[in-house]
Scaffold this motif. Sequence first.
Motif, PDB file in Angstrom:
ATOM      1  N   PHE A 319      16.037  28.705  76.097  1.00  0.00           N
ATOM      2  CA  PHE A 319      16.535  29.548  77.186  1.00  0.00           C
ATOM      3  C   PHE A 319      16.920  30.876  76.548  1.00  0.00           C
ATOM      4  O   PHE A 319      17.792  30.920  75.683  1.00  0.00           O
ATOM      5  CB  PHE A 319      17.744  28.893  77.855  1.00  0.00           C
ATOM      6  N   TRP A 320      16.285  31.967  76.956  1.00  0.00           N
ATOM      7  CA  TRP A 320      16.511  33.267  76.325  1.00  0.00           C
ATOM      8  C   TRP A 320      17.047  34.280  77.321  1.00  0.00           C
ATOM      9  O   TRP A 320      16.553  34.391  78.444  1.00  0.00           O
ATOM     10  CB  TRP A 320      15.214  33.834  75.741  1.00  0.00           C
ATOM     11  N   PHE A 321      18.049  35.035  76.887  1.00  0.00           N
ATOM     12  CA  PHE A 321      18.498  36.218  77.628  1.00  0.00           C
ATOM     13  C   PHE A 321      17.687  37.412  77.129  1.00  0.00           C
ATOM     14  O   PHE A 321      17.675  37.713  75.939  1.00  0.00           O
ATOM     15  CB  PHE A 321      19.981  36.488  77.376  1.00  0.00           C
ATOM     16  N   ASN A 322      17.046  38.105  78.043  1.00  0.00           N
ATOM     17  CA  ASN A 322      16.289  39.301  77.685  1.00  0.00           C
ATOM     18  C   ASN A 322      17.107  40.577  77.837  1.00  0.00           C
ATOM     19  O   ASN A 322      16.793  41.597  77.228  1.00  0.00           O
ATOM     20  CB  ASN A 322      15.020  39.399  78.527  1.00  0.00           C
ATOM     21  N   SER A 323      18.137  40.539  78.686  1.00  0.00           N
ATOM     22  CA  SER A 323      19.019  41.695  78.857  1.00  0.00           C
ATOM     23  C   SER A 323      20.352  41.212  79.413  1.00  0.00           C
ATOM     24  O   SER A 323      20.453  40.121  79.982  1.00  0.00           O
ATOM     25  CB  SER A 323      18.399  42.733  79.811  1.00  0.00           C
ATOM     26  N   GLY A 324      21.394  42.040  79.249  1.00  0.00           N
ATOM     27  CA  GLY A 324      22.707  41.726  79.796  1.00  0.00           C
ATOM     28  C   GLY A 324      23.594  40.906  78.896  1.00  0.00           C
ATOM     29  O   GLY A 324      24.814  40.981  78.973  1.00  0.00           O
TER      30      GLY A 324
END
Length: 363
Positions: A319-324
């Motif tokens: 599970f990856w956050f790309n922004s924020g």
Amino acid sequence: MSSNVISEKTPAQPDDRAVPVNYEYSRTFPELLSRLDLSIVLSTYQAGRVVSIGVNRGELRVGFAHFEQAMGLTRTPTGLTVGSRQAIWNLPAYRDIAPQLKPEGEYDIAFLNRSCHWTGPLMVHDLAFCDQRLWVVNTLFNCLATIEGDWSFMPQWKPPFISTLTSGDRCHLNGLAIREDGSTPAYVTALGETDTENGWRENKVNGGCLMEVPSGKVLLRGLSMPHSPRLYRGNLYFLDSGYGRLNRYDPVQNRAEVIAELPGFTRGLECWGDHAFVGLSRIRETAIFGGLPLQDRHDSLRCGLGVVNLSTQEVVGSFWFNSGVEEVFAVIVLPGYRNPILIGPDTDLDATQTTWIVPALLP
């Protein structure tokens, strides 16, 4: 990869400004959570959020609760505890209320903020419920402490190379493993064996250590910013964060065995079933994180969560956050619950969904 985009308002900004949080996840991830019958909670102090990740009707659900500089997380007999900049927050669990929160019928557990213990700034890292008390890694005072009575904290143990209990981060004590029976603290990690304020920074690349509690014996040296020691099924796991590794301690050979190498600064770990859930962060270009071995992979580093099968040593979900969100601090799992909701002191709720908890009304 599947993807989704969420906009969340942060307390520090005017109401008309939103911080976009963009995330993606492997196709295996929702099915893995469903099969293991659990959900995940992680914290990020950079974004001031505690993030819940669950599944409802086969689809991934992600929620956000706001806490100032959210740090350590732990399960307790009554719910969850969240460490923040100046307080330890208590969130009791409410199973009967959860299905009534909007959208109705979606949540199976609710953790509602009800009280806090005001500690003042302690740079709280790992939390653990142990020996019927809440233990905290008090990084600012270089000690393990408990939260009791009206005291800000109750000092319980410090590394033998720390000369006195005083404020000032000398060794960056950060991780705590408790015995599997929940009886006592067992191991800690620190970024340096130093007794001067910020002394650990001088050799952060390979000055980290894994220590035994209460003896203070150093089991391993030469680690790169280690975090999150955990005892699980008779094994001691920990994160060699500067390398992005999940390691297992081999007491016979007195060495670290690399279980998996992941694409980020590893911090935050929980094991369940045959899997390890590992928090990952991007390296920020600061005096703290610059120069680590991971810097060679700077452009490919991710922030989010990697799931490692401990038997095959393969990464089986992500599970990856790309922004924020740029970093993950702590990770816990919630066995038996598919889709939780957390409501913190600064969480924005629709006015029609204000929640009061009261005793049963008289007839």
